[in-house]
Write an enzyme that holds these catalytic residues in place. Structure first.
Site, PDB file in Angstrom:
ATOM      1  N   ARG A 169      44.636  48.380  64.502  1.00  0.00           N
ATOM      2  CA  ARG A 169      44.840  46.962  64.169  1.00  0.00           C
ATOM      3  C   ARG A 169      44.514  46.788  62.695  1.00  0.00           C
ATOM      4  O   ARG A 169      43.825  47.628  62.101  1.00  0.00           O
ATOM      5  CB  ARG A 169      43.965  46.052  65.025  1.00  0.00           C
ATOM      6  CG  ARG A 169      42.494  46.310  64.843  1.00  0.00           C
ATOM      7  CD  ARG A 169      41.663  45.447  65.781  1.00  0.00           C
ATOM      8  NE  ARG A 169      40.273  45.898  65.734  1.00  0.00           N
ATOM      9  CZ  ARG A 169      39.347  45.580  66.601  1.00  0.00           C
ATOM     10  NH1 ARG A 169      39.632  44.825  67.622  1.00  0.00           N
ATOM     11  NH2 ARG A 169      38.114  46.011  66.482  1.00  0.00           N
ATOM     12  N   LYS A 189      46.217  44.075  70.911  1.00  0.00           N
ATOM     13  CA  LYS A 189      45.976  45.456  71.349  1.00  0.00           C
ATOM     14  C   LYS A 189      47.234  46.031  72.007  1.00  0.00           C
ATOM     15  O   LYS A 189      47.680  47.131  71.674  1.00  0.00           O
ATOM     16  CB  LYS A 189      44.787  45.491  72.312  1.00  0.00           C
ATOM     17  CG  LYS A 189      44.386  46.893  72.717  1.00  0.00           C
ATOM     18  CD  LYS A 189      43.361  46.862  73.826  1.00  0.00           C
ATOM     19  CE  LYS A 189      41.952  46.775  73.321  1.00  0.00           C
ATOM     20  NZ  LYS A 189      41.427  48.053  72.832  1.00  0.00           N
ATOM     21  N   HIS A 200      28.475  46.169  66.445  1.00  0.00           N
ATOM     22  CA  HIS A 200      28.797  44.757  66.659  1.00  0.00           C
ATOM     23  C   HIS A 200      28.251  43.896  65.516  1.00  0.00           C
ATOM     24  O   HIS A 200      28.952  43.058  64.944  1.00  0.00           O
ATOM     25  CB  HIS A 200      28.185  44.321  67.996  1.00  0.00           C
ATOM     26  CG  HIS A 200      28.423  42.882  68.314  1.00  0.00           C
ATOM     27  ND1 HIS A 200      27.486  41.918  68.033  1.00  0.00           N
ATOM     28  CD2 HIS A 200      29.487  42.241  68.830  1.00  0.00           C
ATOM     29  CE1 HIS A 200      27.967  40.741  68.393  1.00  0.00           C
ATOM     30  NE2 HIS A 200      29.186  40.915  68.884  1.00  0.00           N
ATOM     31  N   GLY A 216      34.776  42.073  71.331  1.00  0.00           N
ATOM     32  CA  GLY A 216      33.637  42.028  72.250  1.00  0.00           C
ATOM     33  C   GLY A 216      33.471  40.730  73.021  1.00  0.00           C
ATOM     34  O   GLY A 216      32.530  40.582  73.784  1.00  0.00           O
ATOM     35  N   MET A 250      35.612  39.255  75.230  1.00  0.00           N
ATOM     36  CA  MET A 250      36.113  39.237  76.610  1.00  0.00           C
ATOM     37  C   MET A 250      35.757  40.550  77.306  1.00  0.00           C
ATOM     38  O   MET A 250      35.116  41.406  76.725  1.00  0.00           O
ATOM     39  CB  MET A 250      37.619  38.987  76.596  1.00  0.00           C
ATOM     40  CG  MET A 250      37.951  37.561  76.237  1.00  0.00           C
ATOM     41  SD  MET A 250      39.703  37.265  76.226  1.00  0.00           S
ATOM     42  CE  MET A 250      40.238  38.075  74.755  1.00  0.00           C
ATOM     43  N   SER A 264      43.526   8.352  43.143  1.00  0.00           N
ATOM     44  CA  SER A 264      42.811   9.525  43.641  1.00  0.00           C
ATOM     45  C   SER A 264      42.313   9.181  45.039  1.00  0.00           C
ATOM     46  O   SER A 264      41.606   8.193  45.225  1.00  0.00           O
ATOM     47  CB  SER A 264      41.643   9.878  42.725  1.00  0.00           C
ATOM     48  OG  SER A 264      40.938  10.960  43.284  1.00  0.00           O
TER      49      SER A 264
END
Ligand code: PEP
Ligand code: MG
Length: 948
Positions: free
Chosen positions: A414, A72, A530, A151, A153, A839
């Protein structure tokens, strides 16, 4: 000289002290303990820089400083630097977060002065003063980690309000109701977030209870109907509640408030939901968060104000349209929280919404106009800004904005989260638009996310009854039992049930329920709510904002018209159309792949070096894998064919036979069945290699347990039930995974492997005559010593030659081994001399290298991962340090004694993106995984090649 030496010594002491603190910090969970110690010491006890200003046309930071400023903060700085309208503010760096945890929640000594200096810069830029009684500056205090954690923090808005400054806000805004509403919101938020009045996970918010009471007392329905006096009283009641519950006074000093909020945001790095989120998305605990302090702008000052979110392209489909929601006269959190159903940005989207909801055009235009119609100038400026930012970042942007009294402010940009379908479309479209190149496009899509594209959808022909319609928030389809809370979802899923989590709206507290639910349904909120944002990121089907639903948590029922759906009833969601259906609607396999998906996959094939094969035991699986782009079969587990009901009898006869003759009789029954299996698989893989592993599991796995089954088998093989039980018990092993299995079966009962080799080569011979190109690879499992391989290889090779000579055909067969026992890895030079290929069976290799039982580890492994004892489940993501080291040794030793040895992997890790990168790095030739993971592997392999 002496002074210099002294300085050096104190720097060394500082390093030592800070390092030991960092070490102590590292032991404690989730502490960001980066190399701050060295930085601090390097500056003689003063870290490089803690606070960065942005706004008023300039910025100290840049977009590429996310490690220091968080996402941010870095993007706010970038926007401010571009001259975009960003409210001024400053970012306290993530280094401070590290310091904070390393020093027992103390700040670097210089921080207070730095914050004061930068606060003064904000004051100068906006012409307001923090704590002023006439024209107060209010700020927001927000978290912002390097990776977005939406959402998870804490945030505090309207900070700086006190009984004094609220008077200033009244006179400055001329709006007493707005000012008191801001104050009561602030007290509520600060009480929750900083003072901790609302314990995490607790359902009923005591502040909301008081708000409801007040509305009831005033006889009003909405918050907006409360008067300025009501809100003032409410703020007092909130403060009284804090006093009564916590025994403290609500702080009236704005500076005390500010430091309280800064501490709360740093503290929220380690709240339970942030920790869960980091674990889910692999975000390191030691990154820490930055704190952004920014001048408030208000979208709730009146009807010339608004707040909203916008995407430069549709995050669900990737369509190139300007897209988003806004609310008039509201604060930003209202949009994200999904509390009011928002309006659309563009006229076109608004009309589409109205048509879907059955709202007539005249009513739409009057009551729900788009931003384009209601604030055309701001809309045009926003659209221009969005275009500019997308071009600048060369990626789809997710923007937050506020319009205060007709003036646009950008609050965030963002790279937008998107569905896998959107990620693919946007990446491919941006190449055509010459915004990015193909390599960048390949790197833009998260390999694990394309799983979403391959998920089932609703069968279009199935009868179904529609219950409601909401916003198609995240695609795919899901059916499950209705549950009403995250805890209920977690309990039900732990008990083996499939659920749909139904909420009025979701919040970050619901993350653990959303994580386990098959799908998510909400009654409120739009594309940016949300529920929508989180579900999209999880790749989980979600229908949001189905407003016809009347959801009653107590007693647990959804009412819609004449229908009532109770807790435990089944519903089905279609996240691509937004429809909700009653009951369990049948699904069909994936929707098919878009043209863009095929284009992107084509690009990956040109870039990657690793070949991709699939693990398939049946012709249908082989075909599916091939359709997804598999370039061969890396593992055909022959025993999976043995469990089919019509075969298990013969398999059991073989196991329980008393002697060779009895075993051969049973094997003769199995031979044609196995040959038929191989015919189907070879045909499906015409021209591609097919790796067939000879029988591997411990025999007791095939034996019957129930009385009925035992009686039936006893009859078939002509022994008494008691004798059969005795024979079964004799085969019982204390540690079957290390017992009679793999090549040990082939050594003790050579006839079993020889039957399988015969079935393979007879099928191959027949098909070669029909013109099919068959490339069989015969693989011997669980080899620990080269002698095992030498013996079994010689036997198999002789039989192959005999069959081919008799059939007079040529088949390019090879015989090789799995590397799944640590000793095999360590002696790979010896083993490679007898093997045409290796393999890696990393399931067993992990089990044996770590001493972790594949069958029992689930009892403690989740705890191990939760508590950070292991970084990840080693059966899902390769333990590169330990198991990976064995692989490195095997590759090096194997190729040293057998140059050009073909080496692949067929354990579950072959479909895990991180493990695929490792396989690329150590020089494997191919990875093999389940058919649905083939596209994921193609993409991960291409990304690995590009990373190089
Ligand atoms: C392995 O061990 O990785 C493997 C592929 O074999 P299985 O899982 O069948 O034991
Ligand atoms: Mg194995």
């Amino acid at each position: 000289m002496a002074v210099v030496r002294k300085k050096k010594r104190s720097a060394a002491r500082a390093v030592k002290k800070a390092t030991s603190q960092a070490r102590r910090g590292r032991a404690a969970k989730g502490r960001p303990t980066r190399k701050v110690a060295k930085k601090v010491a390097a500056k003689g006890g003063r870290a490089t820089r803690y606070v960065y200003f942005f706004g008023a046309g300039s910025a100290d930071g840049r977009a590429d400083m996310k490690n220091t400023l968080g996402g941010k903060g870095a993007n706010l700085a970038e926007m401010a630097g571009l001259g975009l309208p960003v409210p001024p503010g400053f970012t306290i760096s993530t280094d401070v977060c590290a310091y904070y945890y390393d020093h027992g929640r103390q700040y670097p000594p210089a921080l207070r002065a730095d914050v004061a200096k930068h606060l003064a810069k904000i004051e100068a830029a906006v012409g307001k003063r923090f704590g002023d009684r006439t024209n107060p500056l209010l700020v927001s205090v927000r978290s912002g980690a390097r990776a977005s954690m939406p959402g998870m923090m804490d945030t505090v808005l309207n900070l700086g309000l006190t009984p004094d400054t609220v008077q200033g806000l009244i006179s400055a805004s001329g709006n007493a109701r707005f000012a008191w509403d801001s104050y009561r919101r602030f007290v509520q938020m600060y009480g929750d977030v900083v003072l901790g009045l609302k314990p995490e996970g607790k359902e009923q918010d005591p502040f909301e209870e008081l708000l409801e009471k007040k509305k009831h007392a005033r006889g009003v329905e909405n918050d907006t109907d409360l008067s300025a006096d009501d809100l003032r009283e409410l703020a007092d009641e909130f403060k009284a509640l804090i006093r009564q519950r916590l025994g403290i006074e609500f702080p009236n000093d704005p500076h005390e408030q500010l430091w309280g909020a800064i501490g709360a945001v740093f503290g929220s790095w380690n709240n339970a939901r942030a920790i869960t989120y980091r674990k889910m998305y692999g975000i390191p605990d030691d990154w820490g968060t930055a704190v952004n302090v920014q001048a408030m702008v208000f979208g709730n000052l009146g009807d010339d104000c608004a707040t909203g979110v916008a995407f430069t392209r549709d995050p669900a489909t990737g369509a190139h349209i300007f897209y988003g929601d806004f609310l008039r006269n509201a604060q930003g959190e209202d949009v994200v929280a999904g509390i009011r159903t928002p309006q659309q940005l563009t006229r076109h989207a608004s009309q589409e919404w109205a048509t879907a909801q059955g709202v007539p055009e005249a009513e739409r235009a009057a009551r729900y106009p788009s931003l384009e119609e209601s604030m055309p100038q701001c809309f045009a400026q926003l659209e221009r800004t969005a275009k500019r930012l997308e071009k600048h970042y060369r990626d789809m942007q997710d923007l937050e904005f506020t319009i205060e009294r007709g003036r646009l402010w950008m609050l965030q940009t963002r790279n937008g989260k998107r569905t896998a379908a959107a990620a693919v479309k946007i990446a491919v479209d941006m190449v055509s638009e010459r915004l990015i190149d193909r390599d960048t496009a390949i790197q833009r899509v998260e390999p694990a996310s394309i799983d979403q594209l391959l998920h089932p959808g609703i069968d279009p022909n199935a009868p179904k009854e529609r219950l409601a319609r909401g916003v198609p928030a995240s695609p795919g389809a899901a059916a499950g039992e209705v549950v009403f809370s995250a805890d209920e979802a977690a309990d039900a899923v732990a008990a083996g049930r499939t659920v749909i989590l139904v909420r009025v709206e979701t919040s970050p507290e619901d993350i653990h329920g959303m994580n386990v639910a098959a799908g998510i349904l909400t009654a409120r909120g739009g594309q940016a709510s949300h529920a929508a944002v989180v579900a999209r990121q999880m790749g989980k089907c979600c229908v949001a904002g189905a407003s016809e639903l009347d959801i009653r948590y107590d007693p647990g029922v959804i009412l819609v018209g004449s229908h009532s759906v109770k807790r435990g009833d089944w519903i089905t969601l279609d996240g691509s159309t937004g429809e909700v259906f009653l009951g369990r609607v049948p699904m069909v396999a994936s929707h098919g792949q878009s043209a863009e998906f095929r284009t992107l996959m084509g690009w990956t094939d040109r870039v990657r070096r690793l070949k991709i094969r699939c693990n398939a035991d049946k012709p249908e699986e082989a075909e599916l894998g091939r359709a997804f782009g598999a370039e061969g079969i890396g593992l055909c587990r022959t025993e999976h064919m043995f469990f089919e009901p019509e075969r298990i009898g013969a398999v059991r006869e073989m196991i329980l036979a008393r002697d060779l003759a009895g075993r051969e009789r049973a094997l003769a029954k199995l031979l044609p069945i196995q040959r038929g299996d191989f015919l189907g698989i070879f045909r499906a893989m015409d021209g591609l290699p097919v790796n067939i592993r000879l029988l591997d599991p411990p025999l007791h796995e095939f034996l019957p347990h129930g009385d009925e089954e035992i009686a039936e088998l006893a009859k078939t093989i002509g022994v008494s039930a008691t004798e059969l039980v005795a024979r079964r018990d004799a085969l019982f092993e204390i540690n079957p995974m290390l017992g009679m299995r793999g090549c040990r079966l082939g050594i003790v009962y050579p006839e079993i492997y020889l039957m399988q080799v015969r079935a393979i080569m007879e099928a191959a011979s027949q098909l070669v005559r029909e013109g099919v190109k068959v490339i069989p690879e015969i693989m011997i499992p669980l080899v620990a010593h080269v002698h095992e391989l030498e013996i079994l290889r010689a036997q198999a090779d002789a039989l192959c030659k005999e069959i081919l000579a008799a059939a007079e055909v040529k088949v390019p067969y090879t015989i090789g081994t799995m590397i799944e026992v640590p000793r095999a890895a360590l002696t790979a030079d010896e083993i490679a001399q007898s093997a045409a290929f290796f393999s890696f069976g990393t399931n067993d290799l992990t089990q044996m290298a770590m001493g972790l039982s594949r069958d029992d580890a689930a009892k403690f492994l989740p705890q191990y991962v939760d508590r950070g004892v292991l970084p990840a489940d080693p059966f899902a993501t390769l333990d590169q340090v330990g198991v990976g080291e064995l692989m490195r040794i095997a590759v090096a030793k194997g190729r040293r004694s057998h140059p050009g040895l073909k080496i692949g992997i067929c354990g579950e890790h072959g479909g895990d993106p991180a493990s695929i990168v490792f396989c690329h790095e150590i020089g494997l030739d191919y990875v093999s995984c389940s058919p649905y993971r083939v596209p994921i592997a193609r993409l991960a392999a291409a990304q690995a090649a590009l990373a190089r």
